[in-house]
Design a protein around this motif. Structure first.
Motif, PDB file in Angstrom:
ATOM      1  N   LYS A 201       0.921  -1.197  -0.387  1.00 44.78           N
ATOM      2  CA  LYS A 201       0.043  -0.641   0.042  1.00 44.78           C
ATOM      3  C   LYS A 201       0.720   1.009   0.000  1.00 44.78           C
ATOM      4  CE  LYS A 201      -4.363  -1.796   2.582  1.00 44.78           C
ATOM      5  NZ  LYS A 201      -4.847  -1.185   1.503  1.00 44.78           N
ATOM      6  N   ILE A 202       0.453   2.267  -0.531  1.00 39.36           N
ATOM      7  CA  ILE A 202       0.917   3.638  -1.153  1.00 39.36           C
ATOM      8  C   ILE A 202       1.105   3.853   0.728  1.00 39.36           C
ATOM      9  CG2 ILE A 202      -1.316   4.515  -1.529  1.00 39.36           C
ATOM     10  CD1 ILE A 202       1.041   6.370  -2.947  1.00 39.36           C
ATOM     11  N   ASP A 203       1.918   4.749   1.253  1.00 41.16           N
ATOM     12  CA  ASP A 203       2.243   5.044   2.225  1.00 41.16           C
ATOM     13  C   ASP A 203       1.761   6.783   2.513  1.00 41.16           C
ATOM     14  OD1 ASP A 203       4.608   6.448   2.724  1.00 41.16           O
ATOM     15  OD2 ASP A 203       5.470   4.679   3.313  1.00 41.16           O
ATOM     16  N   SER A 204       1.818   7.083   3.793  1.00 40.48           N
ATOM     17  CA  SER A 204       1.242   9.009   3.667  1.00 40.48           C
ATOM     18  C   SER A 204       2.545   9.801   3.444  1.00 40.48           C
ATOM     19  CB  SER A 204       0.861   9.175   5.116  1.00 40.48           C
ATOM     20  OG  SER A 204       1.918   8.867   5.775  1.00 40.48           O
ATOM     21  N   ASN A 205       4.049   9.448   3.610  1.00 36.53           N
ATOM     22  CA  ASN A 205       5.604  10.089   2.867  1.00 36.53           C
ATOM     23  C   ASN A 205       5.120  10.004   1.036  1.00 36.53           C
ATOM     24  OD1 ASN A 205       5.471  10.716   5.017  1.00 36.53           O
ATOM     25  ND2 ASN A 205       7.086   8.879   5.756  1.00 36.53           N
ATOM     26  N   GLU A 206       5.075   8.401   0.653  1.00 32.94           N
ATOM     27  CA  GLU A 206       5.132   8.138  -0.458  1.00 32.94           C
ATOM     28  C   GLU A 206       4.070   9.693  -1.558  1.00 32.94           C
ATOM     29  OE1 GLU A 206       4.818   4.710  -4.483  1.00 32.94           O
ATOM     30  OE2 GLU A 206       4.214   4.554  -1.734  1.00 32.94           O
ATOM     31  N   ALA A 207       2.886   9.153  -0.589  1.00 28.50           N
ATOM     32  CA  ALA A 207       1.174  10.269  -1.001  1.00 28.50           C
ATOM     33  C   ALA A 207       1.533  11.550  -1.748  1.00 28.50           C
ATOM     34  CB  ALA A 207      -0.173   9.214  -0.714  1.00 28.50           C
ATOM     35  N   PHE A 208       2.225  11.897  -0.292  1.00 27.86           N
ATOM     36  CA  PHE A 208       2.812  13.696  -0.142  1.00 27.86           C
ATOM     37  C   PHE A 208       4.118  13.608  -1.261  1.00 27.86           C
ATOM     38  CE2 PHE A 208       4.723  17.291   0.890  1.00 27.86           C
ATOM     39  CZ  PHE A 208       4.099  17.740   1.761  1.00 27.86           C
ATOM     40  N   TYR A 209       4.324  12.936  -1.397  1.00 18.77           N
ATOM     41  CA  TYR A 209       6.276  13.016  -2.515  1.00 18.77           C
ATOM     42  C   TYR A 209       5.645  12.730  -4.058  1.00 18.77           C
ATOM     43  CZ  TYR A 209       8.907  11.602  -6.092  1.00 18.77           C
ATOM     44  OH  TYR A 209      10.269  11.391  -7.101  1.00 18.77           O
ATOM     45  N   VAL A 210       3.888  12.004  -4.377  1.00 15.97           N
ATOM     46  CA  VAL A 210       4.025  11.827  -5.669  1.00 15.97           C
ATOM     47  C   VAL A 210       2.711  13.118  -5.670  1.00 15.97           C
ATOM     48  CG1 VAL A 210       1.790  10.795  -6.639  1.00 15.97           C
ATOM     49  CG2 VAL A 210       3.168   9.545  -5.301  1.00 15.97           C
ATOM     50  N   MET A 211       2.217  14.171  -4.630  1.00 15.34           N
ATOM     51  CA  MET A 211       1.098  15.090  -4.146  1.00 15.34           C
ATOM     52  C   MET A 211       2.374  16.095  -5.672  1.00 15.34           C
ATOM     53  SD  MET A 211      -1.988  14.683  -1.739  1.00 15.34           S
ATOM     54  CE  MET A 211      -0.435  14.412  -0.803  1.00 15.34           C
ATOM     55  N   THR A 212       3.683  16.219  -4.829  1.00 15.68           N
ATOM     56  CA  THR A 212       4.323  17.151  -5.275  1.00 15.68           C
ATOM     57  C   THR A 212       5.011  17.605  -5.810  1.00 15.68           C
ATOM     58  OG1 THR A 212       4.764  17.198  -2.880  1.00 15.68           O
ATOM     59  CG2 THR A 212       6.512  18.208  -3.675  1.00 15.68           C
ATOM     60  N   LYS A 213       4.795  15.902  -6.899  1.00 17.38           N
ATOM     61  CA  LYS A 213       5.654  15.565  -7.830  1.00 17.38           C
ATOM     62  C   LYS A 213       4.986  16.066  -9.229  1.00 17.38           C
ATOM     63  CE  LYS A 213       8.946  14.012  -9.210  1.00 17.38           C
ATOM     64  NZ  LYS A 213      10.586  14.364  -9.263  1.00 17.38           N
ATOM     65  N   PHE A 214       3.455  16.188  -8.568  1.00 15.17           N
ATOM     66  CA  PHE A 214       2.023  16.503  -9.631  1.00 15.17           C
ATOM     67  C   PHE A 214       1.996  17.839  -9.832  1.00 15.17           C
ATOM     68  CE2 PHE A 214      -1.763  17.390 -10.048  1.00 15.17           C
ATOM     69  CZ  PHE A 214      -2.206  17.192 -11.919  1.00 15.17           C
ATOM     70  N   ALA A 215       2.236  18.740  -8.597  1.00 14.28           N
ATOM     71  CA  ALA A 215       2.256  20.180  -8.339  1.00 14.28           C
ATOM     72  C   ALA A 215       3.288  21.194  -8.638  1.00 14.28           C
ATOM     73  CB  ALA A 215       2.186  20.507  -7.036  1.00 14.28           C
ATOM     74  N   GLN A 216       4.459  19.807  -9.056  1.00 15.47           N
ATOM     75  CA  GLN A 216       5.405  20.672  -9.849  1.00 15.47           C
ATOM     76  C   GLN A 216       5.240  20.608 -11.579  1.00 15.47           C
ATOM     77  OE1 GLN A 216       8.815  17.954  -8.388  1.00 15.47           O
ATOM     78  NE2 GLN A 216       9.580  19.622  -6.635  1.00 15.47           N
ATOM     79  N   ARG A 217       4.726  19.729 -11.669  1.00 20.20           N
ATOM     80  CA  ARG A 217       4.488  20.164 -12.867  1.00 20.20           C
ATOM     81  C   ARG A 217       3.100  20.226 -13.778  1.00 20.20           C
ATOM     82  NH1 ARG A 217       0.455  16.415 -14.612  1.00 20.20           N
ATOM     83  NH2 ARG A 217       1.265  16.091 -16.871  1.00 20.20           N
ATOM     84  N   THR A 218       2.418  20.617 -12.568  1.00 23.82           N
ATOM     85  CA  THR A 218       0.797  21.454 -13.350  1.00 23.82           C
ATOM     86  C   THR A 218       1.475  22.647 -13.489  1.00 23.82           C
ATOM     87  OG1 THR A 218      -0.012  19.638 -11.662  1.00 23.82           O
ATOM     88  CG2 THR A 218      -1.259  21.710 -12.456  1.00 23.82           C
ATOM     89  N   GLU A 219       1.459  22.708 -14.667  1.00 25.69           N
ATOM     90  CA  GLU A 219       1.379  24.198 -15.512  1.00 25.69           C
ATOM     91  C   GLU A 219      -0.189  24.923 -15.590  1.00 25.69           C
ATOM     92  OE1 GLU A 219       2.820  23.762 -19.574  1.00 25.69           O
ATOM     93  OE2 GLU A 219       4.344  22.757 -18.994  1.00 25.69           O
ATOM     94  N   SER A 220      -1.150  24.277 -15.334  1.00 28.15           N
ATOM     95  CA  SER A 220      -2.297  24.346 -14.980  1.00 28.15           C
ATOM     96  C   SER A 220      -1.768  25.061 -13.783  1.00 28.15           C
ATOM     97  CB  SER A 220      -3.530  24.096 -15.260  1.00 28.15           C
ATOM     98  OG  SER A 220      -3.646  23.392 -16.131  1.00 28.15           O
ATOM     99  N   ASP A 221      -1.730  25.532 -12.903  1.00 25.65           N
ATOM    100  CA  ASP A 221      -1.383  26.079 -11.345  1.00 25.65           C
ATOM    101  C   ASP A 221      -0.839  27.335 -11.612  1.00 25.65           C
ATOM    102  OD1 ASP A 221      -1.523  27.058  -8.782  1.00 25.65           O
ATOM    103  OD2 ASP A 221      -1.315  25.132  -8.077  1.00 25.65           O
ATOM    104  N   PRO A 222      -0.885  28.470 -12.229  1.00 19.95           N
ATOM    105  CA  PRO A 222       0.316  29.833 -11.997  1.00 19.95           C
ATOM    106  C   PRO A 222       1.052  29.925 -10.692  1.00 19.95           C
ATOM    107  CG  PRO A 222      -1.404  30.553 -13.637  1.00 19.95           C
ATOM    108  CD  PRO A 222      -1.846  29.398 -12.917  1.00 19.95           C
TER     109      PRO A 222
END
Length: 144
Positions: free
Chosen positions: A59-80
């Protein structure tokens, strides 16, 4: 439902009261909780054969889930305005992150990103354990 979809769902189900197992004989993903909830009998762990038949799905743990959210935020251009990063840095980051996803209409993009990450983790897990996905997938198809 495809085997990979079931494996990803099990991996992303962060409720640790939901133990999922992969049946190496049938390719089925099994949620091993009380029959009253699933309508299916649980795994008989007293049967020694079952110790080799079933393998615990990670199962994904909270640390990894947070990391994935951070990676998504880094690559999202729709959030200037970096609202996703702001959500992650505040109180209740998981809830706030999801709220901002809805507000920015990024939910579908996020689900694809999260799924891809989970799929990579599942494939890596199967490789480490020398589990043949294609073979299990054929068994899975035969049992559906």
């Amino acid at each position: 439902m495809k085997l990979m979809d079931e494996l990803v769902d099990a991996y992303l189900d962060n409720n640790f009261e939901h133990p999922y197992y992969l049946d190496l004989y049938t390719g089925q993903v099994i949620l091993d909780i009380d029959e009253a909830y699933t309508g299916e009998p649980g795994i008989d762990w007293d049967d020694e054969e079952n110790e080799e038949r079933y393998i615990d799905i990670p199962k994904i743990d909270s640390n990894e889930a947070f990391y994935v959210m951070t990676k998504f935020a880094q690559r999202t251009e729709s959030d200037p305005e970096d609202r996703l990063f702001d959500a992650l840095n505040g109180h209740r980051p998981f809830r706030r992150f999801k709220d901002v996803l809805y507000e920015l209409d990024l939910w579908d993009e996020w689900n694809k990103f999260e799924y891809k990450h989970a799929e990579e983790m599942i494939k890596s897990w199967m490789e480490r354990l020398d589990i043949d996905y294609n073979e299990l997938n054929e068994k899975h198809k035969a049992n559906h």
